[in-house]
Scaffold this active site. Structure first.
Site, short mmCIF file in Angstrom:
data_model
loop_
_atom_site.label_atom_id
_atom_site.label_comp_id
_atom_site.label_asym_id
_atom_site.label_seq_id
_atom_site.Cartn_x
_atom_site.Cartn_y
_atom_site.Cartn_z
N ASP A 1 4.20 -33.75 1.11
CA ASP A 1 4.71 -32.66 1.95
C ASP A 1 5.74 -33.17 2.95
OD1 ASP A 1 3.88 -30.05 1.51
OD2 ASP A 1 1.89 -30.42 2.34
N GLU B 1 7.95 -25.99 2.52
CA GLU B 1 7.54 -24.59 2.61
C GLU B 1 8.74 -23.69 2.89
OE1 GLU B 1 4.45 -24.07 5.54
OE2 GLU B 1 3.13 -25.54 4.56
N SER C 1 -2.05 -30.92 4.93
CA SER C 1 -3.42 -30.51 5.24
C SER C 1 -4.22 -31.71 5.74
CB SER C 1 -4.10 -29.90 4.01
OG SER C 1 -3.98 -30.76 2.90
N LYS D 1 7.52 -31.76 -1.27
CA LYS D 1 7.27 -30.32 -1.25
C LYS D 1 7.69 -29.80 0.12
CE LYS D 1 2.88 -28.47 -0.93
NZ LYS D 1 2.92 -27.76 0.36
N GLU E 1 0.63 -19.78 -2.54
CA GLU E 1 -0.62 -19.85 -1.77
C GLU E 1 -1.04 -18.46 -1.28
OE1 GLU E 1 -0.88 -22.97 1.14
OE2 GLU E 1 -2.78 -22.21 1.94
O1 KIV Z 1 -1.02 -29.33 2.55
C1 KIV Z 1 -1.61 -28.99 1.51
O2 KIV Z 1 -2.66 -29.51 1.19
C2 KIV Z 1 -0.99 -27.96 0.69
C3 KIV Z 1 -1.82 -27.38 -0.40
C4 KIV Z 1 -2.91 -26.57 0.16
C5 KIV Z 1 -1.01 -26.62 -1.38
O3 KIV Z 1 0.12 -27.60 0.91
#
Ligand code: KIV
Length: 267
Positions: free
Chosen positions: A86, A118, A48, A116, A185
């Site tokens: 991420d 997706e 994000s 993390k 989410e």
């Molecule tokens: O990229 C991010 O900030 C996220 C969160 C919104 C869970 O994946």
């Protein structure tokens, strides 16, 4: 609050004991220090960063280099919080080898404690390969912003029975593949509650109701610094954009009038 570093085991124990997990996003050292000192359990270096820091419309363009850069600053700041970064779009889907290489960069160069990624069924083999290699993986189901161009909308996911069933199956499969936690989410609260009951690993909700084992928000959203739009699931604890605007206007006034700097602020 214990000063001990949060670990994957501590997060599992929090689920078992019913203590809610607190997560926020961080992209830079200074704010990460503030969040860490305030007692946040998980600092998520989210992609994000694209929408809130880089001013882009989606998270799709974020690169590995950018994630490594931001994640390193954040992990250096975290004394207590567990740091997760991420994996950006297309940094892990190509092959297990590529996923290992990129996750390895985040662990070794940025020194985050977990990554993390997706997705559900299509990424299970990759998750298994990463966890087999000793890399803690956090899953991410429901609205998966990296696939925005495939879905074409940021609407709530899992409203239809078959979509809800798929999310539940994906959650169970991700747990079997070895994730230590998963983000849910923008899915209906009852579905998130079912997933949370069905898996032993912690669920971290964002727009997924109160029954998740923890909550995550984008920090700039909850501080009111990102004000371009406000999803319904965001609670603003501060109106930082307004406050900063007022302070900067005061500074402009003082400089222009000669009122700043004073004698005390001069040598
Ligand atoms: O990229 C991010 O900030 C996220 C969160 C919104 C869970 O994946």
């Amino acid at each position: 609050m214990a000063d001990r570093k949060v670990t994957t085991e501590a997060l599992r124990e929090m689920k078992r004991s019913g203590r809610k997990i607190v997560a926020l996003t961080a992209y830079d050292h200074l704010l990460a220090q503030v969040l860490d000192s305030a007692g946040v359990d998980i600092l998520l270096v989210g992609d994000s960063v694209a929408t809130v820091v880089q001013g882009l419309d989606t998270t799709v363009p974020v690169t590995m280099e950018q994630m490594v850069y931001h994640a390193e600053m954040v992990s250096r700041a975290a004394k207590r919080a567990f740091v997760v970064a991420d994996m950006p779009f297309l940094s892990f889907q190509g092959s297990a080898q590529e996923a290992l290489h990129n996750a390895g960069r985040l662990m070794k160069e940025s020194r985050v404690e977990a990554i993390k990624l997706e997705g559900g069924k299509p990424v299970l083999d990759i998750v298994r390969r990463l966890t087999d290699a000793g890399i803690p993986v956090m899953g991410h189901l429901g609205l998966t912003p990296q696939s925005i161009h495939q879905f074409g909308t940021y609407k709530v996911r899992g409203r239809k029975d078959e979509d809800a069933q798929q999310i539940l199956e994906d959650a169970v499969a991700l747990e079997a593949a070895g994730v230590f936690a998963m983000v849910l989410e923008k899915i209906p609260a009852p579905l998130a509650a079912t997933v949370t009951r069905e898996v032993q690993v912690p669920t971290i909700g964002i727009g997924a109701g109160s029954e998740c084992d923890g909550q995550v928000l984008v920090t700039y959203d909850m501080l009111g610094l990102f004000s371009r739009f406000k999803p319904r699931f965001v609670r603003r604890y501060l109106e930082l954009a307004t406050e900063i605007g007022k302070s900067v206007a005061d500074y402009c006034r003082d400089v222009r009038s000669g009122e700043f700097p004073s004698q005390d602020e001069s040598y």
